[in-house]
Design an enzyme around this catalytic site. Structure first.
Site, PDB file in Angstrom:
ATOM      1  N   ASP A   1       0.862  -1.182   0.000  1.00 34.10           N
ATOM      2  CA  ASP A   1       0.000   0.000   0.000  1.00 34.10           C
ATOM      3  C   ASP A   1       0.898   1.231   0.000  1.00 34.10           C
ATOM      4  OD1 ASP A   1      -2.929   0.899   0.254  1.00 34.10           O
ATOM      5  OD2 ASP A   1      -1.923   2.108   1.774  1.00 34.10           O
TER       6      ASP A   1
ATOM      7  N   GLU B   1       2.177   5.033  -0.142  1.00 33.97           N
ATOM      8  CA  GLU B   1       1.733   6.394   0.164  1.00 33.97           C
ATOM      9  C   GLU B   1       2.453   7.307  -0.826  1.00 33.97           C
ATOM     10  OE1 GLU B   1      -0.638   7.576   2.388  1.00 33.97           O
ATOM     11  OE2 GLU B   1      -1.069   5.428   2.465  1.00 33.97           O
ATOM     12  N   ALA B   2       1.697   8.175  -1.493  1.00 30.85           N
ATOM     13  CA  ALA B   2       2.265   9.034  -2.530  1.00 30.85           C
ATOM     14  C   ALA B   2       1.851  10.481  -2.305  1.00 30.85           C
ATOM     15  CB  ALA B   2       1.805   8.565  -3.909  1.00 30.85           C
TER      16      ALA B   2
ATOM     17  N   ASP C   1      -2.353   1.645  -6.766  1.00 25.99           N
ATOM     18  CA  ASP C   1      -0.981   1.423  -6.300  1.00 25.99           C
ATOM     19  C   ASP C   1      -0.064   0.982  -7.437  1.00 25.99           C
ATOM     20  OD1 ASP C   1      -0.882   1.572  -3.119  1.00 25.99           O
ATOM     21  OD2 ASP C   1      -2.791   0.687  -3.708  1.00 25.99           O
TER      22      ASP C   1
ATOM     23  N   HIS D   1      -3.893   6.348   6.956  1.00 26.53           N
ATOM     24  CA  HIS D   1      -3.057   6.926   5.893  1.00 26.53           C
ATOM     25  C   HIS D   1      -1.564   6.739   6.145  1.00 26.53           C
ATOM     26  CE1 HIS D   1      -6.788   8.452   4.378  1.00 26.53           C
ATOM     27  NE2 HIS D   1      -6.969   9.220   5.417  1.00 26.53           N
TER      28      HIS D   1
ATOM     29  N   ASP E   1      -1.762   0.845   6.976  1.00 32.92           N
ATOM     30  CA  ASP E   1      -2.762   0.434   5.988  1.00 32.92           C
ATOM     31  C   ASP E   1      -2.459  -0.969   5.478  1.00 32.92           C
ATOM     32  OD1 ASP E   1      -4.165   2.788   6.211  1.00 32.92           O
ATOM     33  OD2 ASP E   1      -3.533   3.616   4.282  1.00 32.92           O
TER      34      ASP E   1
END
Length: 309
Positions: free
Chosen positions: A122, A124-125, A194, A253, A258
């Site tokens: 997962d 995060e961007a 993703d 988040h 996550d």
């Protein structure tokens, strides 16, 4: 195939055996009762839905559909199964457990034909309010939670560095666990973005080719919706957890937290009898659906992709 489905009773169609993939652990023999099944079995091929075993399954499904939530929980407890979750989840859990036992007795299920591990990712961007189409997302967190589909044990990697180095670290971590060589595995994500968007964009930014091991994956939202037969708006992370009787654990988040919670959902689905298998892929930069009817194939051994010219 569509005509064959239409000629079967609805309950039998709903509960017909799926192609094996990530296989549920800890199976044990059981019967609900002779009164509840009211049928006898006979030998037949795994594709012959006229086999009386499917009539037994259909009759039992009807009985389960009439059970109250407390009756469902009592029966699940009797079989030492999880008793948390909304009523529809409890029904699906009990139906699938009974179906698996009957099909295993008929040797319709090959317990060895499944992924050994599932890699939950997962990302995060970076993002911008409204996520305009032209915004370029960059990956800032690359956690991986590895789930052993038989023992349900997990292993975690959470690296922080520039993307090519993080990818190299993750690949080395996967190699050390002999994924794609000694053990079969598949990637798993919460949705399509993703792999099809975040990883695709980041590889272009970093001027490296898209890694071959990430070209196919399990979208757990699709798997969850299809398995528990719920609409798309019931497949958000927190809603899936809630319907399974679980709370979010950790900080929302956070890529790592996550991923851990997605892994918890995957584990519960395996326990409930879901055959988690690849259902999406990326080809030529485009997101595509993978049919459940194709032969099971694990991801290739991870290799560091080459840099683009």
């Amino acid at each position: 195939m569509e005509e064959q489905n239409e000629n079967r009773p609805q309950a039998a169609r709903d509960e017909a055996a799926a192609a094996p993939a990530a296989c549920p652990p800890g199976r044990q023999h059981c019967r609900i009762s002779d009164q509840e099944t009211n049928g006898k079995t006979s030998a037949a091929s795994s594709n012959d839905f006229s086999d009386p075993i499917y009539k037994e399954i259909a009759v039992t499904n009807g009985y389960i559909n009439r059970m109250t939530r407390e009756e469902l929980r009592s029966k699940l407890a009797e079989f030492k199964l999880e008793t948390r979750g909304v009523k529809d989840v409890l029904k699906k859990r009990l139906k699938n457990y009974y179906k698996k036992q009957k099909l295993m007795q008929k040797e319709y299920i090959n317990g060895d034909s499944c992924y050994d591990y599932i890699c939950v990712v997962d990302f995060e961007a970076t993002c911008e309010e409204g996520n305009p189409p032209e915004f370029v997302h960059e990956i800032i967190e690359f956690p991986v939670v590895l789930v052993n589909t038989r023992t349900l044990e997990i292993d975690i990697v959470d690296k922080a560095d520039i993307f090519p180095q993080v990818l190299q670290n993750v690949i080395e971590w996967m190699r050390q666990r002999e994924l794609g060589t000694k053990y079969s595995y598949s990637m798993l994500t919460d949705g399509s973005w993703d792999m099809s968007k975040f990883l695709n964009i980041q590889c272009r930014i970093s001027r490296i080719k898209y890694p071959s091991f990430a070209k196919k994956w399990i979208n757990i939202r699709k798997s969850y919706g299809n398995f528990y037969k719920v609409p798309r708006n019931q497949t958000k992370l927190t809603i899936m957890l809630e319907n399974l009787g679980m709370n979010y654990d950790g900080r929302p988040h956070s890529g790592l937290d996550d991923s851990k919670n997605i892994a918890r959902i995957a584990i519960r689905m395996l326990q409930d009898g879901c055959d988690l298998r690849v259902n999406e892929r990326i080809h030529g930069g485009q997101l595509m659906t993978v049919s459940s009817s194709i032969p099971l194939e694990g991801a290739p051994a991870p290799q560091m992709p080459r840099y683009r010219n």
